[in-house]
Design a protein around this motif. Structure first.
Motif, PDB file in Angstrom:
ATOM      1  N   GLY A  30      88.942 -42.080  14.316  1.00  0.00           N
ATOM      2  CA  GLY A  30      89.244 -41.719  15.385  1.00  0.00           C
ATOM      3  C   GLY A  30      88.036 -42.348  16.069  1.00  0.00           C
ATOM      4  O   GLY A  30      87.253 -43.573  15.734  1.00  0.00           O
ATOM      5  N   ILE A  31      87.929 -42.990  17.395  1.00  0.00           N
ATOM      6  CA  ILE A  31      87.791 -43.779  18.205  1.00  0.00           C
ATOM      7  C   ILE A  31      87.949 -43.275  19.517  1.00  0.00           C
ATOM      8  O   ILE A  31      88.219 -42.975  20.335  1.00  0.00           O
ATOM      9  N   ILE A  32      86.019 -42.730  20.316  1.00  0.00           N
ATOM     10  CA  ILE A  32      85.781 -41.746  20.941  1.00  0.00           C
ATOM     11  C   ILE A  32      85.395 -42.971  21.814  1.00  0.00           C
ATOM     12  O   ILE A  32      83.892 -43.563  21.793  1.00  0.00           O
ATOM     13  N   GLY A  42      87.667 -36.558  25.666  1.00  0.00           N
ATOM     14  CA  GLY A  42      88.205 -35.561  25.305  1.00  0.00           C
ATOM     15  C   GLY A  42      89.583 -35.567  24.707  1.00  0.00           C
ATOM     16  O   GLY A  42      89.900 -35.270  23.728  1.00  0.00           O
ATOM     17  N   GLN A  43      90.473 -36.498  25.018  1.00  0.00           N
ATOM     18  CA  GLN A  43      91.710 -36.348  24.585  1.00  0.00           C
ATOM     19  C   GLN A  43      91.197 -37.073  23.730  1.00  0.00           C
ATOM     20  O   GLN A  43      92.352 -36.950  21.891  1.00  0.00           O
ATOM     21  N   ALA A  44      90.706 -38.204  23.069  1.00  0.00           N
ATOM     22  CA  ALA A  44      90.263 -38.684  21.808  1.00  0.00           C
ATOM     23  C   ALA A  44      89.615 -37.529  20.772  1.00  0.00           C
ATOM     24  O   ALA A  44      89.854 -37.754  19.846  1.00  0.00           O
ATOM     25  N   PHE A  45      88.928 -36.823  20.958  1.00  0.00           N
ATOM     26  CA  PHE A  45      88.153 -35.708  19.428  1.00  0.00           C
ATOM     27  C   PHE A  45      89.835 -35.094  19.819  1.00  0.00           C
ATOM     28  O   PHE A  45      88.960 -34.368  18.733  1.00  0.00           O
ATOM     29  N   LEU A  46      90.954 -34.474  20.377  1.00  0.00           N
ATOM     30  CA  LEU A  46      91.815 -34.030  20.405  1.00  0.00           C
ATOM     31  C   LEU A  46      92.294 -34.710  19.002  1.00  0.00           C
ATOM     32  O   LEU A  46      92.446 -33.966  17.916  1.00  0.00           O
ATOM     33  N   GLU A  61      83.346 -44.562  25.914  1.00  0.00           N
ATOM     34  CA  GLU A  61      82.097 -43.411  26.628  1.00  0.00           C
ATOM     35  C   GLU A  61      82.258 -42.781  27.163  1.00  0.00           C
ATOM     36  O   GLU A  61      83.592 -44.153  27.963  1.00  0.00           O
ATOM     37  N   ASP A  62      82.463 -42.191  28.075  1.00  0.00           N
ATOM     38  CA  ASP A  62      83.304 -41.532  29.398  1.00  0.00           C
ATOM     39  C   ASP A  62      82.005 -40.800  30.069  1.00  0.00           C
ATOM     40  O   ASP A  62      81.499 -39.524  29.755  1.00  0.00           O
ATOM     41  N   GLU A  63      81.983 -41.035  31.167  1.00  0.00           N
ATOM     42  CA  GLU A  63      80.939 -39.562  31.996  1.00  0.00           C
ATOM     43  C   GLU A  63      81.558 -38.262  31.713  1.00  0.00           C
ATOM     44  O   GLU A  63      80.962 -36.879  31.972  1.00  0.00           O
ATOM     45  N   GLY A  64      82.814 -37.766  31.735  1.00  0.00           N
ATOM     46  CA  GLY A  64      83.628 -36.729  30.995  1.00  0.00           C
ATOM     47  C   GLY A  64      83.009 -35.821  30.784  1.00  0.00           C
ATOM     48  O   GLY A  64      83.099 -34.488  30.587  1.00  0.00           O
ATOM     49  N   ILE A  65      82.421 -36.737  29.775  1.00  0.00           N
ATOM     50  CA  ILE A  65      81.611 -35.643  28.550  1.00  0.00           C
ATOM     51  C   ILE A  65      80.227 -35.072  29.283  1.00  0.00           C
ATOM     52  O   ILE A  65      79.757 -33.421  29.376  1.00  0.00           O
ATOM     53  N   ASP A  78     100.202 -37.434  12.735  1.00  0.00           N
ATOM     54  CA  ASP A  78     100.050 -38.487  12.519  1.00  0.00           C
ATOM     55  C   ASP A  78     100.464 -38.529  14.379  1.00  0.00           C
ATOM     56  O   ASP A  78     100.681 -38.970  15.015  1.00  0.00           O
ATOM     57  N   VAL A  79      99.156 -39.252  14.831  1.00  0.00           N
ATOM     58  CA  VAL A  79      98.795 -39.198  16.236  1.00  0.00           C
ATOM     59  C   VAL A  79      98.408 -40.608  16.433  1.00  0.00           C
ATOM     60  O   VAL A  79      97.344 -41.179  16.361  1.00  0.00           O
ATOM     61  N   PRO A  80      99.738 -40.929  17.370  1.00  0.00           N
ATOM     62  CA  PRO A  80      99.195 -42.382  17.362  1.00  0.00           C
ATOM     63  C   PRO A  80      97.935 -42.842  18.463  1.00  0.00           C
ATOM     64  O   PRO A  80      97.152 -42.349  19.215  1.00  0.00           O
ATOM     65  N   TYR A  81      97.250 -43.865  19.003  1.00  0.00           N
ATOM     66  CA  TYR A  81      96.320 -44.913  19.172  1.00  0.00           C
ATOM     67  C   TYR A  81      96.648 -44.683  20.722  1.00  0.00           C
ATOM     68  O   TYR A  81      97.540 -45.330  20.862  1.00  0.00           O
TER      69      TYR A  81
END
Length: 283
Positions: A220-222, A246-250, A224-228, A260-263
């Motif tokens: 997983g690659i998260i 959020g979508q990256a965490f999911l 930096e996001d002000e949404g957090i 199998d989730v694409p990046y």
């Protein structure tokens, strides 16, 4: 509990042995660390080893490594180190060498029994949870301290979360080494708070840099996001919104479960994310 006690001082052996016996445990004492290791290997009833760092002919840190190699699911073994050394560096070395915890001499019987009880209780709890659930997630505090070593002792799969900063990657490298030494069967990496623009300008470690240093491909690659910050302020989990993080965490959680989730490709730095997709076979 049957305890093997190792210390060059017969006085210390006598005092601590009496503590253990008074607490309802049995103890076998050694001044020779080589003889102690051979005894622990031959006697499966030894459930805990309490050793000094200042032992011979096998030094304390090397003894911890050898004892940890004996332990597995069929042979759980609690390793406690006692020493007069109070430096933080000594504690880090002890934990790196496979010990579960560190006690400072002179040994206090209340602290000794509390540490032994907490370690054995954790194992019993984890064994019960294994029978009831498909997944048991044990979160540990950041850094290489007691909490991290307790968590990794019972792990089948480890997810190491790191930031693309030198200090964080250095600690992650040490944690991965401990996990490998502890025979954790699967180690996964999550890169958190990545800033593609800083990577492109050479001011932040890239995903390729971290792969080269740690030798573990990220699951997983998260970004930096002000949404957090917004999610935290309103008390809403980030995965319920549409923020990039959020979508990256999911997606990371889904990959951990085997999906199998694409990046994704982020518009602000297509070249960088395209390189990540190529690494994972996505183009």
């Amino acid at each position: 509990m049957h305890v093997a006690l190792i210390d060059p001082s017969r006085v210390v052996l006598k005092i601590v042995s009496e503590m253990l016996i008074a607490g309802g445990h049995t103890a076998v004492a050694f001044t020779d660390s080589g003889q102690a290791l051979a005894h622990v290997e031959a006697d499966p009833t030894v459930a805990c080893v309490l050793t000094s760092l200042e032992v011979q002919p096998i030094c304390g840190l090397e003894l911890c490594w050898s004892l940890r190699a004996l332990a597995d699911d069929r042979r759980p073994l609690t390793i406690l180190v006692m020493s007069s050394a109070r430096e933080e560096r000594s504690l880090a070395e002890v934990l790196d060498s496979g010990a579960d915890d560190f006690l400072t001499k002179p040994i206090d019987d209340v602290i000794l029994f509390a540490r032994v009880k907490s370690l054995t209780r954790l194992k019993h709890v984890m064994d019960e949870l294994r029978e009831k659930f498909d997944w048991v997630i044990c979160d540990s505090p950041a850094g290489i301290e007691r909490g991290a070593t307790l968590a990794m002792r019972h792990a089948d799969v480890a997810v190491v979360v790191t930031n693309p900063e030198v200090s964080s990657v250095r600690d992650s490298d040490r944690i991965i080494g401990l996990l490998e030494a502890g025979n954790v069967r699967e180690i996964r990496l999550v890169i958190n708070r990545l800033r593609p623009k800083m990577v492109a300008s050479g001011n932040m470690l890239s995903e390729a840099d971290m792969l080269d240093i740690l030798g573990v491909k990220p699951i997983g690659i998260i970004p930096e996001d002000e949404g957090i910050i917004v999610s935290t302020n309103v008390g809403e989990p980030a995965v319920l919104g549409n923020s990039a993080s959020g979508q990256a965490f999911l997606a990371t959680a889904q990959r951990i479960r085997g999906q199998d989730v694409p990046y994704p490709s982020y518009a602000e730095d297509k070249g960088f994310w395209a390189a990540i997709k190529r690494l994972f076979g996505g183009g």
